[in-house]
Design an enzyme around this catalytic site. Structure first.
Site, PDB file in Angstrom:
ATOM      1  N   ARG A 122     -38.625 -37.149 -30.078  1.00  0.00           N
ATOM      2  CA  ARG A 122     -37.462 -36.449 -30.647  1.00  0.00           C
ATOM      3  C   ARG A 122     -36.998 -37.138 -31.940  1.00  0.00           C
ATOM      4  NH1 ARG A 122     -34.168 -33.493 -25.771  1.00  0.00           N
ATOM      5  NH2 ARG A 122     -34.788 -31.483 -26.613  1.00  0.00           N
ATOM      6  N   GLN A 127     -38.087 -32.263 -35.474  1.00  0.00           N
ATOM      7  CA  GLN A 127     -37.027 -31.299 -35.135  1.00  0.00           C
ATOM      8  C   GLN A 127     -37.448 -29.838 -35.296  1.00  0.00           C
ATOM      9  OE1 GLN A 127     -33.311 -32.072 -37.092  1.00  0.00           O
ATOM     10  NE2 GLN A 127     -32.815 -33.732 -35.681  1.00  0.00           N
ATOM     11  N   ASP A 130     -39.377 -28.693 -32.300  1.00  0.00           N
ATOM     12  CA  ASP A 130     -38.849 -29.119 -31.004  1.00  0.00           C
ATOM     13  C   ASP A 130     -38.551 -27.920 -30.096  1.00  0.00           C
ATOM     14  OD1 ASP A 130     -37.580 -30.252 -28.872  1.00  0.00           O
ATOM     15  OD2 ASP A 130     -36.182 -31.452 -30.051  1.00  0.00           O
ATOM     16  N   SER A 133     -35.576 -28.153 -27.566  1.00  0.00           N
ATOM     17  CA  SER A 133     -34.245 -27.904 -28.128  1.00  0.00           C
ATOM     18  C   SER A 133     -34.038 -26.422 -28.419  1.00  0.00           C
ATOM     19  CB  SER A 133     -34.034 -28.702 -29.420  1.00  0.00           C
ATOM     20  OG  SER A 133     -33.963 -30.068 -29.123  1.00  0.00           O
ATOM     21  N   TYR A 227     -30.773 -41.327 -25.172  1.00  0.00           N
ATOM     22  CA  TYR A 227     -30.751 -40.645 -23.875  1.00  0.00           C
ATOM     23  C   TYR A 227     -29.885 -41.404 -22.873  1.00  0.00           C
ATOM     24  CZ  TYR A 227     -34.475 -37.464 -25.215  1.00  0.00           C
ATOM     25  OH  TYR A 227     -35.208 -36.487 -25.817  1.00  0.00           O
TER      26      TYR A 227
END
Ligand code: NAD
Length: 373
Positions: A122, A127, A130, A133, A227
């Protein structure tokens, strides 16, 4: 190079791995694109739209798998599709490798070069590719819509000549990608929204959406990569005490808590469910990874003591005309790593961390360190 897009065959999967827009871009780059007839139907993308974008329509999956150098998928191949995969063929999709280790071994046995997009690091560069997401964002929206639809009262405050309707109280557990979109959706619908998480950064994100933070954040809660880490048993108990009081008064609860690679934390206990008012609705988004809610069941609606517990599977597929174009664009961006100008076959450059991070199998071997038994 030939890029193939078969129709998805798993139950209730309405998405497709390409859109007319991404096909047009690939054809513009000099690639040939095969699309199975009807592949876009569940996403309201017609065969004609794909053909106009430059795709060649193919009658069946065998026609796609038989010719494609790269096969684009949403979900992992079915048994029938596995039989069609060829040696040296590149497969890209959400292959769910942790839950399907034997299938990872099967890709290696068939000599397939398989990429699991869920494994993308990530990072900023990743991005645009991704998929977790893009799809969780849509899922968070849809989760709130479905929870509200199951709620038998009105959501926003209404002041009418016949009296005032009080707004619904909504609580969102876990404020990651899905949770933040669930919060924003509930706010747009006029609910009074509270939310919780265990990462320090989440408190501010919750508040920036106009919701109130409830709960407690343990010290040193965020681990590397931003995370959450699993809570200790003492912290879990503390969280339960704080949330038990709060959940009792809520009308709608949507749970999205997860720690990557682990069973979902159990946060809403049966006692909390029993404390809620008749007509309350809980939707457990983590139901397929163990569940945040005691009593939730994948794909089922459970009624208990007047409370409805929803455990929907594959929410993004329920809004496929929105989720497919986003997924397709993620894939197009990922293909930029494999499809190099002038090359006649896919380029697999394992010095690129995004390639190495997602590559499961190559040359008849499992190459990803997490799956080498
Ligand atoms: P995410 O990692 O972005 O967010 C999860 C959040 O949970 C994080 O902010 C994390 O800090 C928080 N969390 C972890 N432990 C917690 C705890 N004990 N208490 C409170 N918060 C805690 O994940 P996401 O992409 O938003 O996905 C959320 C969940 O939704 C996952 O379980 C995912 O599998 C599921 N999902 C379901 C569907 C569906 O169709 N049912 C679709 C997409 C995602």
């Amino acid at each position: 190079m030939i890029i193939g897009v078969p129709k998805e065959r798993r139950e209730a999967e309405a998405r497709v791995a390409a859109s007319p827009e991404t096909v047009r871009r690939l054809v513009g780059l000099g690639q040939q694109v095969l699309v199975e007839r009807g592949a876009g139907a569940g996403s309201l993308m017609s065969d004609d739209a794909f053909a106009q974008a430059g795709a060649e329509l193919v009658d069946d999956a065998a026609g796609v798998f038989g010719r494609a150098d790269i096969v684009l998928k949403v979900q992992r191949p079915t048994g029938d599709e596995m039989a069609l995969l060829r040696e040296g063929q590149v497969l890209v999709g959400m292959l769910d490798p942790y839950m399907n280790r034997e299938q990872v071994a099967a890709y290696a046995e068939r000599g397939v070069t398989a990429f699991a997009l869920e494994l993308l690091p990530r990072t900023t560069r990743a991005q645009a590719m991704d998929v977790l997401s893009s799809q969780a964002n849509i899922a968070g929206y849809r989760a709130m819509v479905e929870a509200m639809a199951a709620f038998r009262r009105v959501v926003p405050m209404m002041m009418t000549a016949a009296g005032t309707v009080t707004p619904a109280k909504v609580f969102v557990v876990g404020a990651g990608v899905a949770g933040l979109q669930a919060i924003a959706t509930a706010r747009r619908m006029g609910a009074v929204v509270t939310a919780t998480d265990v990462r320090p950064a989440a408190k501010q994100e919750i508040e920036s959406l106009g919701a109130k933070f409830v709960g407690f954040i343990p010290e040193d809660a965020a681990t590397a990569g931003g995370y959450a880490r699993p809570l200790t048993p003492e912290e879990q108990e503390k969280q339960r005490q704080v949330l038990a009081d709060h959940i009792r008064s809520q009308d709608v609860v949507v749970t999205t808590a997860q720690v990557p690679g682990r069973t979902a934390p159990r946060i809403v206990t049966a006692a909390m469910v029993a404390s809620m008012k008749p007509g309350a609705v809980i939707l457990d988004m983590a139901v397929e990874s163990g569940g945040n809610v005691e009593g939730s069941r994948p794909g089922e609606t459970v009624e208990t003591g007047g409370v409805t517990i929803l455990g929907p599977r594959n929410l993004p597929a329920r809004v496929a005309p929105t989720s497919s174009p986003l997924y397709a664009r993620n894939l197009l961006n990922f293909l930029g790593l494999l499809v190099k100008e002038g090359a006649t076959g896919p380029t697999i450059d394992t010095s690129d961390d995004l390639v190495a991070g997602t590559l499961l199998t190559q040359g008849g071997r499992i190459v990803h360190p997490n799956f080498q038994s």
